[in-house]
Scaffold this active site. Structure first.
Site, short mmCIF file in Angstrom:
data_model
loop_
_atom_site.label_atom_id
_atom_site.label_comp_id
_atom_site.label_asym_id
_atom_site.label_seq_id
_atom_site.Cartn_x
_atom_site.Cartn_y
_atom_site.Cartn_z
CE1 TYR A 71 -3.45 -2.80 -0.08
CE2 TYR A 71 -3.76 -2.37 2.25
CZ TYR A 71 -3.74 -3.01 0.96
OH TYR A 71 -4.83 -4.23 0.85
N PRO A 225 -16.04 -4.16 1.02
CG PRO A 225 -16.35 -3.38 3.39
CD PRO A 225 -15.35 -3.77 2.34
N GLY A 228 -15.93 -0.53 -3.10
CA GLY A 228 -15.41 0.76 -3.49
C GLY A 228 -16.24 2.01 -3.16
N GLY A 229 -17.21 1.85 -2.47
CA GLY A 229 -18.07 2.95 -2.08
C GLY A 229 -19.58 3.07 -2.83
CG LEU A 230 -20.26 1.16 -7.09
CD1 LEU A 230 -19.94 0.02 -7.81
CD2 LEU A 230 -21.11 2.37 -7.63
CG LEU A 231 -22.64 -2.14 -2.52
CD1 LEU A 231 -22.03 -3.54 -1.82
CD2 LEU A 231 -24.17 -2.44 -2.93
N GLY A 233 -24.52 4.17 -0.91
CA GLY A 233 -25.71 4.91 -1.34
C GLY A 233 -25.50 6.30 -1.72
CE LYS A 234 -19.16 8.13 -1.63
NZ LYS A 234 -17.87 8.57 -0.93
N1 LIG Z 1 -6.43 -8.18 0.05
C1 LIG Z 1 -6.84 -7.32 -0.97
O1 LIG Z 1 -6.07 -7.85 -2.15
C2 LIG Z 1 -7.27 -6.11 -0.63
C3 LIG Z 1 -7.65 -5.44 -1.76
C4 LIG Z 1 -8.50 -4.40 -1.60
C5 LIG Z 1 -8.77 -3.89 -0.39
N2 LIG Z 1 -8.26 -4.57 0.79
C6 LIG Z 1 -8.37 -4.12 1.90
O2 LIG Z 1 -9.85 -3.72 2.25
C7 LIG Z 1 -9.77 -2.50 2.71
C8 LIG Z 1 -11.15 -1.81 2.47
O3 LIG Z 1 -11.18 -1.88 0.77
P1 LIG Z 1 -12.09 -0.88 -0.05
O4 LIG Z 1 -11.54 0.73 0.50
O5 LIG Z 1 -12.06 -1.13 -1.37
O6 LIG Z 1 -13.64 -0.86 0.87
P2 LIG Z 1 -14.86 -0.35 0.38
O7 LIG Z 1 -15.58 -0.28 1.93
O8 LIG Z 1 -15.63 -1.12 -0.65
O9 LIG Z 1 -14.82 0.95 -0.04
C9 LIG Z 1 -14.11 2.07 0.79
C10 LIG Z 1 -14.42 3.64 0.18
O10 LIG Z 1 -15.79 3.79 0.05
C11 LIG Z 1 -15.99 4.99 0.44
N3 LIG Z 1 -17.00 5.02 1.80
C12 LIG Z 1 -16.68 4.28 2.96
N4 LIG Z 1 -17.35 4.21 3.76
C13 LIG Z 1 -18.49 5.05 3.31
C14 LIG Z 1 -19.90 5.78 3.65
N5 LIG Z 1 -19.99 5.36 4.84
N6 LIG Z 1 -20.37 6.61 3.08
C15 LIG Z 1 -19.79 7.20 1.91
N7 LIG Z 1 -18.47 6.64 1.36
C16 LIG Z 1 -17.94 5.66 2.40
C17 LIG Z 1 -14.71 5.76 0.60
O11 LIG Z 1 -14.18 6.43 -0.47
P3 LIG Z 1 -14.36 7.83 -0.85
O12 LIG Z 1 -14.61 8.74 0.04
O13 LIG Z 1 -13.15 8.08 -1.89
O14 LIG Z 1 -15.47 7.82 -1.84
C18 LIG Z 1 -13.85 4.56 1.35
O15 LIG Z 1 -12.39 4.78 0.78
C19 LIG Z 1 -8.64 -1.85 2.34
O16 LIG Z 1 -8.11 -0.66 2.75
C20 LIG Z 1 -7.61 -2.84 2.45
O17 LIG Z 1 -7.10 -2.94 3.75
C21 LIG Z 1 -7.62 -5.71 0.44
#
Ligand SMILES: NC(=O)c1ccc[n+]([C@@H]2O[C@H](COP(=O)([O-])OP(=O)(O)OC[C@H]3O[C@@H](n4cnc5c(N)ncnc54)[C@H](OP(=O)(O)O)[C@@H]3O)[C@@H](O)[C@H]2O)c1
Length: 372
Positions: A71, A225, A228-231, A233-234
């Site tokens: 990272y 989960p 990437g933020g699609l779920l 609701g924003k």
């Molecule tokens: N093992 C692997 O290969 C692998 C791969 C990927 C990730 N990961 C791990 O998984 C973690 C999470 O992945 P992810 O960041 O893709 O998770 P995610 O929960 O799918 O997306 C997170 C992003 O969504 C937005 N967000 C999160 N909560 C929100 C809310 N309550 N309301 C509005 N927007 C919200 C934010 O982006 P914005 O504010 O920019 O919109 C945030 O950075 C990573 O940090 C990493 O530790 C592991």
């Protein structure tokens, strides 16, 4: 200010280690010009913002932090390190990863070989400013190295106290089973967790990998989960996501950079199945007075194989929103069925046939622990 009533702690698979059921993912800590677009996203966190997020996560009861050597090429680990040295180390569970190339000029600075795993672990320890990593994970499978070498090295790292447990990530079913069998055969410490992409928009691992986890007592740690933020609701059907304040908007400016963690908006904007799912989540959220993100995370937490959800957050508000999914309320069985039905699931051969022909009448608890 929103508060989280309480956080649930769960055992990490068959290990005796307890972690909060919401893990803080730190992929967006730091930043680099590397080809991975998420590291360049304007919403990423510099050191000050990251420390504010870490502090709030701890205040709300979270104890589980996920990072990787990869990272932002070590910056995420360094940012955690400068925070961790001011904490009570034994109160926090730190997970990191090894596998991806760390120095393109060095052919050995990559993979799951004994040499790179040890060097990478030592470099992670120094960036994290600690003398042990709680959970070291293989970031993906390595075709170039015998699995015996990798598993023996994980075991050696545990025995010499540099790591406490080991896990894997992004493995497929036969690879998981092979890890589970070989560790038994070789008398090594077992694999305790699988970190895998899993959400209402990504369910492929239910067919095979999670069957292995269920059978072998391996904890599932879902990444992305919220897809990437699609779920969250924003995003709205008729609005273009903002490139400066959202990950999806940033990727939308150059969709060639889209990844599973940073999906292309054009793939979802006109996708009726996606909007139908969002409607169902929205109704369930309204029933409980919760947000859409909380329902999407709660759905994962109510899956039997899931131990802790690896969330990403770019602000304190997002941490507070997401952690409210942790405990104190449940999605009903009927609502779980509605989410199950609305979430897209591709049915591959032969899984559908195996599932359909092995109904509840073929479940024998004396024979197996996998209930299809
Ligand atoms: N093992 C692997 O290969 C692998 C791969 C990927 C990730 N990961 C791990 O998984 C973690 C999470 O992945 P992810 O960041 O893709 O998770 P995610 O929960 O799918 O997306 C997170 C992003 O969504 C937005 N967000 C999160 N909560 C929100 C809310 N309550 N309301 C509005 N927007 C919200 C934010 O982006 P914005 O504010 O920019 O919109 C945030 O950075 C990573 O940090 C990493 O530790 C592991």
């Amino acid at each position: 200010m929103a508060t989280c009533e309480k956080v649930e702690y769960r055992f990490l698979g068959r290990s005796g280690l307890k972690v909060s059921n919401i893990c803080l993912g730190t992929m967006t800590f730091g930043g680099s010009d590397d080809d991975v677009a998420v590291y360049q996203c304007p919403t990423r966190s510099d050191e000050d913002k990251a420390h504010t997020i870490l502090n709030r996560y701890r205040e709300l009861g979270g104890n589980f932090i996920d990072t990787a050597n990869k990272y932002s090429y070590g910056k995420s680990e360094s940012i955690i390190g400068s925070w961790l040295e001011k904490q009570k180390r034994d109160q926090v569970v730190v997970a990191s990863k090894v596998r991806f190339p760390m120095d393109k000029s060095n052919v050995n600075a990559v993979g799951l070989s004994r040499r790179h795993m040890i060097e990478s672990c030592e470099a992670s320890l120094s960036r994290l400013r600690t003398n042990y990593i709680d959970l070291l994970q293989a970031h993906i499978w390595d075709n170039g190295v015998p699995l015996e070498e990798t598993l023996r090295t994980f075991d050696d790292l545990i025995r010499c106290g540099k790591i406490r447990y080991f896990g894997v990530s992004n493995f497929c079913g036969w690879q998981m089973q092979k890890v589970a069998e070989l560790t038994k055969l070789m008398g090594l410490n077992p694999v305790v967790s699988l970190q895998q992409q899993y959400s209402l928009l990504c369910r492929q691992s239910e067919w095979e990998e999670f069957m292995v986890c269920r059978n072998e007592g391996i904890a599932v740690l879902p990444w992305s989960p919220l897809k990437g933020g699609l779920l969250s609701g924003k995003y709205k059907r008729d609005e273009t996501p903002d490139p400066l304040t959202t990950r999806i908007g940033f990727i939308h400016t150059d969709e060639k950079k889209a990844l599973s963690v940073a999906p292309a908006w054009s793939k979802y904007r006109d996708n009726e199945e996606f909007w139908k799912l969002m409607d169902v989540i929205g109704k369930i959220a309204a029933n409980h007075g919760k947000t859409i993100a909380q329902v999407a995370i709660r759905w994962l937490l109510q899956q039997d194989v899931v131990c802790s959800v690896v969330m990403g957050a770019t602000s304190v508000q997002q941490i507070e929103d997401n952690m409210e999914a942790s405990a104190g309320w449940q999605i009903t069985e009927e609502e779980m069925k509605q989410l199950d039905a609305a979430s897209p699931r591709v049915t591959y051969y032969p899984y559908e046939m195996i599932w359909n022909l092995n109904g509840p009448d073929r479940f024998n608890p004396f024979n197996n622990s996998v209930k299809i």
